[in-house]
Design a protein around this motif. Sequence first.
Motif, mmCIF file in Angstrom:
data_model
loop_
_atom_site.group_PDB
_atom_site.id
_atom_site.type_symbol
_atom_site.label_atom_id
_atom_site.label_comp_id
_atom_site.label_asym_id
_atom_site.label_seq_id
_atom_site.Cartn_x
_atom_site.Cartn_y
_atom_site.Cartn_z
ATOM 1 N N THR B 98 0.845 -1.201 0.000
ATOM 2 C CA THR B 98 0.000 0.000 0.000
ATOM 3 C C THR B 98 0.877 1.246 0.000
ATOM 4 O O THR B 98 0.616 2.199 -0.731
ATOM 5 N N ALA B 99 1.927 1.225 0.809
ATOM 6 C CA ALA B 99 2.824 2.382 0.866
ATOM 7 C C ALA B 99 3.453 2.643 -0.495
ATOM 8 O O ALA B 99 3.567 3.797 -0.937
ATOM 9 N N VAL B 100 3.849 1.569 -1.199
ATOM 10 C CA VAL B 100 4.442 1.746 -2.536
ATOM 11 C C VAL B 100 3.418 2.394 -3.473
ATOM 12 O O VAL B 100 3.744 3.332 -4.207
ATOM 13 N N TYR B 101 2.178 1.932 -3.409
ATOM 14 C CA TYR B 101 1.161 2.516 -4.288
ATOM 15 C C TYR B 101 0.968 4.000 -3.978
ATOM 16 O O TYR B 101 0.890 4.831 -4.875
ATOM 17 N N ILE B 102 0.873 4.297 -2.685
ATOM 18 C CA ILE B 102 0.621 5.694 -2.315
ATOM 19 C C ILE B 102 1.756 6.589 -2.796
ATOM 20 O O ILE B 102 1.535 7.659 -3.365
ATOM 21 N N LEU B 103 2.983 6.110 -2.619
ATOM 22 C CA LEU B 103 4.132 6.906 -3.068
ATOM 23 C C LEU B 103 4.121 7.116 -4.580
ATOM 24 O O LEU B 103 4.683 8.082 -5.081
ATOM 25 N N SER B 104 3.480 6.174 -5.302
ATOM 26 C CA SER B 104 3.503 6.283 -6.765
ATOM 27 C C SER B 104 2.376 7.141 -7.322
ATOM 28 O O SER B 104 2.362 7.435 -8.515
ATOM 29 N N ILE B 105 1.441 7.549 -6.488
ATOM 30 C CA ILE B 105 0.271 8.289 -6.997
ATOM 31 C C ILE B 105 0.644 9.515 -7.845
ATOM 32 O O ILE B 105 0.096 9.704 -8.928
ATOM 33 N N PRO B 106 1.593 10.358 -7.402
ATOM 34 C CA PRO B 106 1.849 11.583 -8.175
ATOM 35 C C PRO B 106 2.217 11.332 -9.637
ATOM 36 O O PRO B 106 2.048 12.216 -10.471
ATOM 37 N N ILE B 107 2.688 10.108 -9.968
ATOM 38 C CA ILE B 107 2.992 9.824 -11.378
ATOM 39 C C ILE B 107 1.760 10.036 -12.236
ATOM 40 O O ILE B 107 1.840 10.503 -13.366
ATOM 41 N N ALA B 108 0.605 9.704 -11.672
ATOM 42 C CA ALA B 108 -0.622 9.759 -12.461
ATOM 43 C C ALA B 108 -1.204 11.166 -12.512
ATOM 44 O O ALA B 108 -2.186 11.411 -13.184
ATOM 45 N N ILE B 109 -0.616 12.114 -11.775
ATOM 46 C CA ILE B 109 -1.183 13.463 -11.728
ATOM 47 C C ILE B 109 -0.436 14.363 -12.705
ATOM 48 O O ILE B 109 0.796 14.400 -12.705
ATOM 49 N N SER B 110 -1.190 15.082 -13.519
ATOM 50 C CA SER B 110 -0.535 15.960 -14.499
ATOM 51 C C SER B 110 0.156 17.112 -13.772
ATOM 52 O O SER B 110 -0.210 17.454 -12.645
ATOM 53 N N ASP B 111 1.147 17.711 -14.425
ATOM 54 C CA ASP B 111 1.876 18.782 -13.749
ATOM 55 C C ASP B 111 0.998 20.007 -13.500
ATOM 56 O O ASP B 111 1.156 20.704 -12.506
ATOM 57 N N VAL B 112 0.037 20.235 -14.413
ATOM 58 C CA VAL B 112 -0.880 21.361 -14.199
ATOM 59 C C VAL B 112 -1.704 21.125 -12.932
ATOM 60 O O VAL B 112 -1.822 22.005 -12.068
ATOM 61 N N ALA B 113 -2.226 19.896 -12.808
ATOM 62 C CA ALA B 113 -3.028 19.578 -11.625
ATOM 63 C C ALA B 113 -2.170 19.697 -10.371
ATOM 64 O O ALA B 113 -2.610 20.253 -9.359
ATOM 65 N N ALA B 114 -0.924 19.211 -10.444
ATOM 66 C CA ALA B 114 -0.034 19.291 -9.281
ATOM 67 C C ALA B 114 0.160 20.754 -8.890
ATOM 68 O O ALA B 114 0.081 21.113 -7.710
ATOM 69 N N GLY B 115 0.380 21.615 -9.891
ATOM 70 C CA GLY B 115 0.558 23.038 -9.619
ATOM 71 C C GLY B 115 -0.672 23.624 -8.948
ATOM 72 O O GLY B 115 -0.572 24.351 -7.958
ATOM 73 N N LEU B 116 -1.853 23.289 -9.483
ATOM 74 C CA LEU B 116 -3.086 23.838 -8.922
ATOM 75 C C LEU B 116 -3.317 23.348 -7.493
ATOM 76 O O LEU B 116 -3.759 24.117 -6.630
ATOM 77 N N ILE B 117 -2.996 22.065 -7.247
ATOM 78 C CA ILE B 117 -3.167 21.514 -5.893
ATOM 79 C C ILE B 117 -2.313 22.318 -4.908
ATOM 80 O O ILE B 117 -2.801 22.785 -3.875
ATOM 81 N N TRP B 118 -1.058 22.517 -5.255
ATOM 82 C CA TRP B 118 -0.164 23.234 -4.336
ATOM 83 C C TRP B 118 -0.522 24.703 -4.230
ATOM 84 O O TRP B 118 -0.386 25.305 -3.181
ATOM 85 N N TYR B 119 -0.994 25.298 -5.342
ATOM 86 C CA TYR B 119 -1.384 26.707 -5.274
ATOM 87 C C TYR B 119 -2.554 26.869 -4.306
ATOM 88 O O TYR B 119 -2.537 27.744 -3.438
ATOM 89 N N SER B 120 -3.568 26.002 -4.447
ATOM 90 C CA SER B 120 -4.735 26.204 -3.582
ATOM 91 C C SER B 120 -4.417 25.835 -2.132
ATOM 92 O O SER B 120 -5.058 26.340 -1.221
ATOM 93 N N MET B 121 -3.408 24.971 -1.921
ATOM 94 C CA MET B 121 -3.033 24.668 -0.537
ATOM 95 C C MET B 121 -2.297 25.830 0.124
ATOM 96 O O MET B 121 -2.490 26.122 1.296
ATOM 97 N N LEU B 122 -1.448 26.491 -0.649
ATOM 98 C CA LEU B 122 -0.544 27.481 -0.049
ATOM 99 C C LEU B 122 -0.990 28.929 -0.215
ATOM 100 O O LEU B 122 -0.353 29.843 0.307
ATOM 101 N N THR B 123 -2.088 29.163 -0.961
ATOM 102 C CA THR B 123 -2.521 30.537 -1.189
ATOM 103 C C THR B 123 -2.963 31.169 0.140
ATOM 104 O O THR B 123 -3.117 30.472 1.141
ATOM 105 N N SER B 124 -3.131 32.511 0.144
ATOM 106 C CA SER B 124 -3.323 33.192 1.438
ATOM 107 C C SER B 124 -4.577 32.718 2.166
ATOM 108 O O SER B 124 -4.656 32.765 3.377
ATOM 109 N N LYS B 125 -5.599 32.276 1.412
ATOM 110 C CA LYS B 125 -6.797 31.735 2.075
ATOM 111 C C LYS B 125 -6.828 30.217 1.930
ATOM 112 O O LYS B 125 -7.889 29.599 1.989
ATOM 113 N N GLY B 126 -5.686 29.626 1.700
ATOM 114 C CA GLY B 126 -5.646 28.191 1.423
ATOM 115 C C GLY B 126 -5.608 27.346 2.679
ATOM 116 O O GLY B 126 -5.597 27.843 3.809
#
Lengths: 472, 286
Positions: B98-126
């Motif tokens: 399970t740990a191996v699968y979880i660590l591999s998840i980001p491979i399936a995420i596009s870079d745009v989606a990754a950027g948006l995820i981190w932007y909405s997490m770290l933005t001033s109201k995030g």
Amino acid sequence: MASLQGNRLIIAIAAIAIVVIIIAGLLIAGRGGEEQPETVPEATPAAGRGAPAEETPQAAPEEREEARRVKIIWASTQLVPAEEQAFVKGELLPPFTEETGIEVEFVGLSYDALVTRLQSEVETGKVTISVIADLHGGLDLFASKGWLEDLSKFGALEGRSFPKTLEDYSNLYGIKAYIPWLTATYVFVVNKEAFNYLPPDLTPEDVMSGSEKWTYEALLRWAENIYAQTGMKALGFPAGPKGLFHRFLHGYLYPSFTGAQVKNFDSPEAVEMWNYLKELWNYVNPQSTTYDAMASPLLKGEVLIAWDHTARIKDAIIEQPDKFVVVPAPRGPEGRGYIVVIVGLAIPKGAPNQDAAWKLIEYLTRPEVQRLILERVGFFPAVEDVAEQLPEGPLRILASGVSAQLSAPDSIVALIPSLGGRGGEFSQLYREAFQRIVLEGVEPEAILTQFKEQLLALFEETGAKLPPPDQT
Amino acid sequence: MAPAGREWVKPALLMAPAILYLTIFIVYPIIDTIIIAFFPEGRFSTESLEYLLYSPLSKFWDAIKFTLILAALVVPIETVLALIATLVLLQPFKGRDTAVYILSIPIAISDVAAGLIWYSMLTSKGFVNKVLIELGVIDSPIYFFGYEFRDRALLAIVLAEVWRSMAIVFIIIFAGAQLIHRELFEAADVFGASFWVKLRHILLPMIKPSIQAALIIRTLFAFQVFAVVWILAGRDIPVLAGEAYYNLVEIHRFDVAALYALIIAILSMTTGFLYLRMLRARHLEV
């Protein structure tokens, strides 16, 4: 035997691979050839929603003499994307045909295609187009070449009035060159919560109606006040790479402080303006340099006061119409500078069926038709009093803000220059000046003269005229 | 029927797909890019190069600087993290798969989606700011984005990039590590080897080829970094691919955009070449 089979297999696989690669290559090469960069100015709601439609092949207009049925051609550079054309052909024009018996063929063209076609038709004397819809910049060019009829011969249009600023612009080279049809602009959006922190001598009514007191100085004191009381940097601008912040610089601040977009670029007033912006920036959400459109920061509450193109803040108002108001831009020492994108309707010189063409123009500028266009494609009316007739709701909030801006007596209307493909460089010069002066702290005097030379060179190289208010 | 005369046919056929592929997808685009960059109106011109180097609007040196800084930060960090994850996950324990699968998840995420995820997490109201404010750690939000906070934005980009692309490095190294015969470790245990001895003398030498492969792939991709930077920092932190895009789409300077593309290509090819040289040398040593 086995090795022979193996060989055949290898050769077959190689052959298949070659065919697949060639086909893939051809497909990609073919696609590459078709792809055209989108160069429609973002100021029109049409931008970004699809490439301009191809010119529909035009059969020579048959003179249908059967039972007074007239057919006219309406060539337009606006409402060209497929869904907008569907609206024009399916909803906008049928009632007109029913009422008048005049059939209208709507031809969506790119600006370049319209220029070429109009030029050849006017010069050969075989004009087929009866009505043109285009941006002010294009119509100005056509009028300067003598390609347009003087519309004053048709008299006034009853039952509607146009804002004076629009009327003034449509009189070009001594003729009434076009009838203003649609507009688009950029406005401020205020979260009503921000009104709790207004500076003492400013009321919400001042802001919403665009009174004398609603100045850039007042905006600064307001933002200061919000920061002092809440610790929040409440202003927001779309200064991200795909945002339209450059329009605020050249079409709002520059005219309000210097009376012009380009020609006073390095004047003492401009230096004062940049120093003002430096101070204002202390109260601007620092994330602004990553914002491309302001709807989302407004909805998330990251900013309380934002400026952007109407199309880009519409979502916020539609989602939470009770929370926001749309207000005119503040005024500066020279007046209230703002950008209007004007779409006008004109009749080419020597056009066939001019009476029918005038009837179409009359129909398209009726307040109820303008309202329909606002509801369906998001262009704002060019006639007054449409906002008041709208039902309560998001569109009314937007339209009344736009109309308050357009009717302000101290207006300095700025038009976006027609620089074609070089428009990006024009915008970039303003943005770079902003980055150097406001973000990096360079003294304005150190760079403004050099940047002005580059701006003027752009106009010289493209042969474009300096846009209003510089020209007037 | 002279078989000797047809000896060239089979090798030629075998190589033909590769040669065709390289011609259509590598050689032709590069030639075309050179033409766009240096022959904008049919004749040779260095205008694009002059714009790149001298125009006040050009952010070329910043773009080079930040592209290299990002590559220099992201690639080593994610390689070390992937190594640590490999070491941990080589130990048998419950939930390892399970740990191996979880660590591999980001491979399936596009870079745009990754950027948006981190932007909405770290933005001033995030999410991050909200949690910190709720916990009473901070009073007002921490800004991670914006020109003023370029250092923090750089940190956010490194975080997002490491998170997004560590998975691929991990998969490559982990796959390599699983091929090592258990007997080697068992033998080492018999001789009483410590953890560090096993790491230095068995694991690392055995997974070296995997590490090298992962490094090549990641360094080359690092030069093309675009979507995450574009979303988190816009042009506050210019990178080469971002400048190519900006010049093409916003400024309509096709020649300058093509020149940026060429520079990325040259950088990637040089790095690829150096890595391959280093790889070959190591193999000869063994």
